[in-house]
Write a protein that holds these residues in place. Structure first.
Motif, PDB file in Angstrom:
ATOM      1  N   HIS A 119       7.874  19.852 -28.277  1.00  0.00           N
ATOM      2  CA  HIS A 119       6.782  20.606 -28.523  1.00  0.00           C
ATOM      3  C   HIS A 119       6.561  21.743 -27.258  1.00  0.00           C
ATOM      4  N   PHE A 120       7.399  21.487 -26.037  1.00  0.00           N
ATOM      5  CA  PHE A 120       7.384  22.327 -24.855  1.00  0.00           C
ATOM      6  C   PHE A 120       8.575  22.787 -24.375  1.00  0.00           C
ATOM      7  N   ALA A 121       9.751  21.840 -24.691  1.00  0.00           N
ATOM      8  CA  ALA A 121      10.901  22.342 -24.054  1.00  0.00           C
ATOM      9  C   ALA A 121      11.676  23.419 -24.767  1.00  0.00           C
ATOM     10  N   ASP A 122      11.015  23.851 -26.117  1.00  0.00           N
ATOM     11  CA  ASP A 122      11.713  25.061 -26.693  1.00  0.00           C
ATOM     12  C   ASP A 122      10.590  26.083 -26.879  1.00  0.00           C
ATOM     13  N   ARG A 123      10.544  27.265 -26.486  1.00  0.00           N
ATOM     14  CA  ARG A 123       9.546  28.267 -26.795  1.00  0.00           C
ATOM     15  C   ARG A 123       8.880  28.344 -27.855  1.00  0.00           C
ATOM     16  N   GLN A 124       9.574  27.999 -28.817  1.00  0.00           N
ATOM     17  CA  GLN A 124       8.982  28.166 -30.136  1.00  0.00           C
ATOM     18  C   GLN A 124       8.470  26.794 -30.697  1.00  0.00           C
ATOM     19  N   GLY A 125       8.363  25.895 -29.782  1.00  0.00           N
ATOM     20  CA  GLY A 125       7.847  24.628 -30.009  1.00  0.00           C
ATOM     21  C   GLY A 125       6.103  24.753 -30.291  1.00  0.00           C
ATOM     22  N   ILE A 126       5.450  23.824 -30.988  1.00  0.00           N
ATOM     23  CA  ILE A 126       4.058  23.863 -31.330  1.00  0.00           C
ATOM     24  C   ILE A 126       3.168  23.859 -29.685  1.00  0.00           C
ATOM     25  N   SER A 129       7.522  30.073 -19.590  1.00  0.00           N
ATOM     26  CA  SER A 129       7.181  28.847 -18.708  1.00  0.00           C
ATOM     27  C   SER A 129       7.005  27.716 -19.350  1.00  0.00           C
ATOM     28  N   CYS A 130       6.584  27.425 -20.520  1.00  0.00           N
ATOM     29  CA  CYS A 130       6.401  26.095 -21.227  1.00  0.00           C
ATOM     30  C   CYS A 130       7.714  25.622 -21.104  1.00  0.00           C
ATOM     31  N   GLU A 131       8.742  26.426 -21.685  1.00  0.00           N
ATOM     32  CA  GLU A 131      10.278  25.806 -21.960  1.00  0.00           C
ATOM     33  C   GLU A 131      10.728  25.511 -20.454  1.00  0.00           C
ATOM     34  N   ALA A 132      10.750  26.465 -19.422  1.00  0.00           N
ATOM     35  CA  ALA A 132      11.504  26.151 -18.194  1.00  0.00           C
ATOM     36  C   ALA A 132      10.641  24.980 -17.476  1.00  0.00           C
TER      37      ALA A 132
END
Length: 115
Positions: free
Chosen positions: A74-81, A102-105
């Motif tokens: 859900h966070f390690a992909d910038r498109q995640g929910i 930022s979420c992804e990184a």
């Protein structure tokens, strides 16, 4: 009395998002932003070490290990929910792309440290 630490809070928030992802009317944008805030302000190595301890705990272990999978999904992909919840919660306050990246990184950094 013991107060939940950052690791416990992030585990709880990740479970909340995962449990509600298929019920959009129950999702709250602020939950994604809360996770991002925890990822931004927690010291990564310390948080990862605490999560490793929780994952080995006889009671908290399964829940913590599941939270790791939720963080990745859900966070390690910038498109995640989770990342998208954070984007919506911060609309107009910060650039959407910057929030998603930022979420992804930060999620990937924590996952890398959480071994």
């Amino acid at each position: 009395m013991r107060v939940a630490g950052i690791a416990a809070l992030i585990v709880a928030k990740l479970h909340k998002i995962a449990e509600r992802k298929d019920a959009p009317d129950r999702l709250q944008n602020k939950d994604g932003l809360d996770v991002l805030r925890l990822l931004r302000f927690a010291e990564t190595a310390h948080l990862a070490n605490r999560l490793v301890q929780l994952a080995a705990h006889p009671i908290a272990g399964d829940v913590t290990r599941n939270a790791r999978a939720f963080l990745e999904e859900h966070f390690a992909d910038r498109q995640g929910i989770g990342a998208q919840l954070a984007v919506r919660a911060s609309a107009g306050l910060e650039d959407d792309v910057a929030i998603a990246v930022s979420c992804e990184a930060l999620a990937r950094r924590l996952l890398g440290a959480w071994k």
